[in-house]
Design a protein around this motif. Structure first.
Motif, PDB file in Angstrom:
ATOM      1  N   ALA A 112       0.833  -1.208   0.000  1.00  0.00           N
ATOM      2  CA  ALA A 112       0.000   0.000   0.000  1.00  0.00           C
ATOM      3  C   ALA A 112       0.868   1.258   0.000  1.00  0.00           C
ATOM      4  N   ALA A 113       1.938   1.268   0.784  1.00  0.00           N
ATOM      5  CA  ALA A 113       2.823   2.436   0.837  1.00  0.00           C
ATOM      6  C   ALA A 113       3.508   2.671  -0.507  1.00  0.00           C
ATOM      7  N   LEU A 114       3.930   1.593  -1.156  1.00  0.00           N
ATOM      8  CA  LEU A 114       4.578   1.740  -2.459  1.00  0.00           C
ATOM      9  C   LEU A 114       3.601   2.231  -3.523  1.00  0.00           C
ATOM     10  N   TRP A 115       2.376   1.749  -3.486  1.00  0.00           N
ATOM     11  CA  TRP A 115       1.375   2.266  -4.414  1.00  0.00           C
ATOM     12  C   TRP A 115       1.158   3.758  -4.183  1.00  0.00           C
ATOM     13  N   GLN A 116       1.054   4.186  -2.916  1.00  0.00           N
ATOM     14  CA  GLN A 116       0.888   5.606  -2.602  1.00  0.00           C
ATOM     15  C   GLN A 116       2.046   6.425  -3.144  1.00  0.00           C
ATOM     16  N   ARG A 117       3.262   5.933  -2.956  1.00  0.00           N
ATOM     17  CA  ARG A 117       4.452   6.659  -3.420  1.00  0.00           C
ATOM     18  C   ARG A 117       4.432   6.799  -4.941  1.00  0.00           C
ATOM     19  N   HIS A 118       4.136   5.707  -5.646  1.00  0.00           N
ATOM     20  CA  HIS A 118       4.088   5.746  -7.113  1.00  0.00           C
ATOM     21  C   HIS A 118       3.012   6.718  -7.606  1.00  0.00           C
ATOM     22  N   VAL A 119       1.833   6.653  -7.015  1.00  0.00           N
ATOM     23  CA  VAL A 119       0.743   7.541  -7.433  1.00  0.00           C
ATOM     24  C   VAL A 119       1.110   8.995  -7.137  1.00  0.00           C
ATOM     25  N   SER A 120       1.704   9.244  -5.979  1.00  0.00           N
ATOM     26  CA  SER A 120       2.059  10.619  -5.595  1.00  0.00           C
ATOM     27  C   SER A 120       3.073  11.243  -6.543  1.00  0.00           C
ATOM     28  N   VAL A 121       4.082  10.473  -6.940  1.00  0.00           N
ATOM     29  CA  VAL A 121       5.130  11.021  -7.807  1.00  0.00           C
ATOM     30  C   VAL A 121       4.768  10.887  -9.280  1.00  0.00           C
ATOM     31  N   ASN A 122       4.406   9.693  -9.714  1.00  0.00           N
ATOM     32  CA  ASN A 122       4.243   9.436 -11.144  1.00  0.00           C
ATOM     33  C   ASN A 122       2.955  10.004 -11.727  1.00  0.00           C
ATOM     34  N   LEU A 123       1.939  10.160 -10.918  1.00  0.00           N
ATOM     35  CA  LEU A 123       0.656  10.669 -11.421  1.00  0.00           C
ATOM     36  C   LEU A 123       0.358  12.073 -10.889  1.00  0.00           C
ATOM     37  N   LEU A 124       0.263  12.213  -9.580  1.00  0.00           N
ATOM     38  CA  LEU A 124      -0.163  13.491  -9.013  1.00  0.00           C
ATOM     39  C   LEU A 124       0.875  14.596  -9.180  1.00  0.00           C
ATOM     40  N   ALA A 125       2.147  14.276  -9.061  1.00  0.00           N
ATOM     41  CA  ALA A 125       3.169  15.312  -9.274  1.00  0.00           C
ATOM     42  C   ALA A 125       3.115  15.828 -10.710  1.00  0.00           C
ATOM     43  N   THR A 126       2.870  14.945 -11.656  1.00  0.00           N
ATOM     44  CA  THR A 126       2.720  15.355 -13.052  1.00  0.00           C
ATOM     45  C   THR A 126       1.539  16.313 -13.204  1.00  0.00           C
ATOM     46  N   ALA A 127       0.421  15.968 -12.588  1.00  0.00           N
ATOM     47  CA  ALA A 127      -0.756  16.839 -12.647  1.00  0.00           C
ATOM     48  C   ALA A 127      -0.473  18.174 -11.961  1.00  0.00           C
ATOM     49  N   ASN A 128       0.148  18.133 -10.795  1.00  0.00           N
ATOM     50  CA  ASN A 128       0.414  19.365 -10.044  1.00  0.00           C
ATOM     51  C   ASN A 128       1.386  20.277 -10.786  1.00  0.00           C
ATOM     52  N   LEU A 129       2.496  19.725 -11.270  1.00  0.00           N
ATOM     53  CA  LEU A 129       3.449  20.551 -12.016  1.00  0.00           C
ATOM     54  C   LEU A 129       2.814  21.109 -13.287  1.00  0.00           C
ATOM     55  N   SER A 130       1.988  20.303 -13.937  1.00  0.00           N
ATOM     56  CA  SER A 130       1.323  20.776 -15.160  1.00  0.00           C
ATOM     57  C   SER A 130       0.419  21.957 -14.858  1.00  0.00           C
ATOM     58  N   HIS A 131      -0.342  21.878 -13.790  1.00  0.00           N
ATOM     59  CA  HIS A 131      -1.206  22.995 -13.415  1.00  0.00           C
ATOM     60  C   HIS A 131      -0.373  24.232 -13.108  1.00  0.00           C
ATOM     61  N   LEU A 132       0.661  24.062 -12.307  1.00  0.00           N
ATOM     62  CA  LEU A 132       1.500  25.195 -11.906  1.00  0.00           C
ATOM     63  C   LEU A 132       2.175  25.854 -13.108  1.00  0.00           C
ATOM     64  N   ALA A 133       2.696  25.048 -14.013  1.00  0.00           N
ATOM     65  CA  ALA A 133       3.360  25.600 -15.204  1.00  0.00           C
ATOM     66  C   ALA A 133       2.340  26.237 -16.143  1.00  0.00           C
ATOM     67  N   ALA A 134       1.221  25.571 -16.373  1.00  0.00           N
ATOM     68  CA  ALA A 134       0.196  26.115 -17.273  1.00  0.00           C
ATOM     69  C   ALA A 134      -0.353  27.434 -16.740  1.00  0.00           C
ATOM     70  N   ARG A 135      -0.566  27.496 -15.449  1.00  0.00           N
ATOM     71  CA  ARG A 135      -1.059  28.749 -14.853  1.00  0.00           C
ATOM     72  C   ARG A 135      -0.065  29.883 -15.099  1.00  0.00           C
ATOM     73  N   ARG A 136       1.240  29.586 -14.946  1.00  0.00           N
ATOM     74  CA  ARG A 136       2.267  30.596 -15.219  1.00  0.00           C
ATOM     75  C   ARG A 136       2.265  30.994 -16.692  1.00  0.00           C
ATOM     76  N   MET A 137       2.132  30.015 -17.571  1.00  0.00           N
ATOM     77  CA  MET A 137       2.101  30.302 -19.004  1.00  0.00           C
ATOM     78  C   MET A 137       0.916  31.195 -19.354  1.00  0.00           C
ATOM     79  N   ILE A 138      -0.227  30.924 -18.757  1.00  0.00           N
ATOM     80  CA  ILE A 138      -1.419  31.742 -18.989  1.00  0.00           C
ATOM     81  C   ILE A 138      -1.176  33.155 -18.462  1.00  0.00           C
ATOM     82  N   ASP A 139      -0.665  33.244 -17.241  1.00  0.00           N
ATOM     83  CA  ASP A 139      -0.429  34.552 -16.634  1.00  0.00           C
ATOM     84  C   ASP A 139       0.630  35.357 -17.383  1.00  0.00           C
ATOM     85  N   GLN A 140       1.638  34.673 -17.939  1.00  0.00           N
ATOM     86  CA  GLN A 140       2.674  35.346 -18.730  1.00  0.00           C
ATOM     87  C   GLN A 140       2.123  35.835 -20.057  1.00  0.00           C
ATOM     88  N   GLY A 141       1.049  35.192 -20.513  1.00  0.00           N
ATOM     89  CA  GLY A 141       0.470  35.541 -21.797  1.00  0.00           C
ATOM     90  C   GLY A 141       1.299  35.081 -22.978  1.00  0.00           C
TER      91      GLY A 141
END
Length: 167
Positions: A112-141
């Motif tokens: 269970a801990a390994l599944w959590q770690r994989h999901v946190s880094v391989n899936l959610l970190a990708t989503a989080n970084l994408s949101h953060l970068a896209a928001r900056r790109m939008i704000d930069q115009g």
């Protein structure tokens, strides 16, 4: 400071997660050789990431360490990269964990801990970084690009690494 962005040429501000070795290192080198400034991210391999940074052509590159498994850590990485580069034009989501956890040999709590770690880094970190970068790109115009690196494990399965294949 907002620099002009040429998405088909050089001068882009590029954040590459998981750039300490392998494909991330190769991508960092390719972007740098194209004249782009690169934020080299690492989670735990600081020495390898410094070697990547030292191998890059050009100037203005930066080393950014941080734990992407935590949303606040992802925000910190994106924020420090954007501050050091003056923005983000390209995000390459390359960071991933791949720890073995064969069903027959892995106790449930570890599983269970390994599944959590994989999901946190391989899936959610990708989503989080994408949101953060896209928001900056939008704000930069300026627009930009987000590239998500995948694995053949998603298509063939990974019997001893099922969470990696799934994420």
């Amino acid at each position: 400071m907002n620099l002009p962005v040429n998405l088909s040429g050089t001068g882009r501000r590029v954040l590459i997660s998981g750039a300490s070795r392998g494909l991330g290192r190769a991508l960092a080198r390719a972007f740098a050789e194209n004249g782009d400034r690169v934020a080299v991210h690492y989670g735990s391999r600081e020495e390898d990431a410094r070697a990547t940074l030292d191998s890059l052509a050009g100037e203005g590159h930066v080393l950014v360490g941080g734990d992407l498994s935590d949303p606040a850590g992802a925000a910190d990485v994106a924020g420090r990269a954007a501050e050091a580069l003056g923005g983000i034009d390209v995000l390459v989501n390359n960071a991933a964990v791949n720890q073995p956890h064969p069903l027959a040999d892995t106790p449930y709590e570890e599983w269970a801990a390994l599944w959590q770690r994989h999901v946190s880094v391989n899936l959610l970190a990708t989503a989080n970084l994408s949101h953060l970068a896209a928001r900056r790109m939008i704000d930069q115009g300026t627009g930009g690009r987000i590239v998500n690196i995948g694995s053949r494990g998603a298509f063939r399965g990974e019997p001893d690494h099922p969470a990696y294949g799934a994420t």
